[in-house]
Design an enzyme around this catalytic site. Sequence first.
Site, PDB file in Angstrom:
ATOM      1  N   ALA A 140       1.130  -0.919   0.304  1.00  0.00           N
ATOM      2  CA  ALA A 140      -0.284  -0.075   0.088  1.00  0.00           C
ATOM      3  C   ALA A 140       0.787   0.982   0.101  1.00  0.00           C
ATOM      4  CB  ALA A 140      -0.885   0.015   1.079  1.00  0.00           C
ATOM      5  N   ASP A 196      -4.780  -0.557   4.774  1.00  0.00           N
ATOM      6  CA  ASP A 196      -3.685  -0.323   4.595  1.00  0.00           C
ATOM      7  C   ASP A 196      -3.703   1.002   3.366  1.00  0.00           C
ATOM      8  OD1 ASP A 196      -3.903  -3.258   5.198  1.00  0.00           O
ATOM      9  OD2 ASP A 196      -1.926  -3.523   4.029  1.00  0.00           O
TER      10      ASP A 196
END
Length: 307
Positions: A101, A143
């Site tokens: 992420a 995330d």
Amino acid sequence: MEATPGPVSAHAGGKVILLGEHAVVHGEPAIVAGLPAGVTVRVTPRPGPGTEIAATGGLDDPRLARAVAEARALAGIEAERGLAVEIAGDLPVAVGLGSSAALCVALVRALEAASGRVASDDDVARNAHRLEGIFHGTPSGVDGTAATYGGLLWFEAGPPPRHHVLRPARAFDVVVVLSGSRHETGRTVAGLRERAAASPRVYRPVLGAIGALVRAAREAIEGGELELLGELMTMNHGLLRACGVSTAELDAIVEDALAEGARGAKLTGAGGGGAVIALPAGEPAALAGAMQARGHECFAVALAPRS
Ligand code: PMV
């Protein structure tokens, strides 16, 4: 869209999920904290068309070319414009600390900057979520939200995804313990999704119970009840274990942390390998030292920093 002439770069941090991973994919809330370490992306104009990609820090991945191409397209950069994209990370990868992420958020931010545009955080989070799908199939967005906004956050996947900043009554740290084995988030999430779909009457209440722990943890954080927060973390680990996403290795690390006096401990991220977080009762460095003496690689990080 005209590219800016000079190099541009962007950094995005990783994360630890304090409570609620996996259940967040099934509609429950999660509590997540951004980490300072993460991924930096530097974009430099180069002669000729196309993109030259160089990745270090364990971030080289066959899916990277697709992610960079998509980030270029989202930023509106024409294919004939030549760009060199350098990706560097200072976070262990594939251990549940949010490196994918962070990579997606840093890519989106850097390519938006290279196109001369200023993207809002909400646009960055939305575009990074699309990119993250290349790595993980159907990410909840927890995330990417942590990598975009940072801080200690309450997150719900929605749709639409929602988050807000939590205000802890007391500062606290966690000790992050690395198990030494990597994991594959997409596979772990898909496995639980299949089991939950096959036996909803069994799994739905367990996932709902994780949601209840997350709600109680929020009250504990806002009320400064760190002892209770620790208990809730350990309970969350038990339920993740019941869902089949822990490993003997992760369970042993949790037991070691509790034996060393941690208030609570649990796996963090997708499980199936990866990392454990432990909430120290005293000095974080003392717990980290004790865990190192037991042979574990670990580091302490402030999740709710002292003000
Ligand atoms: O990729 P990881 O290990 O950081 O885990 C992400 C958290 C999950 O809840 C397991 C998946 C998701 O998309 O929320």
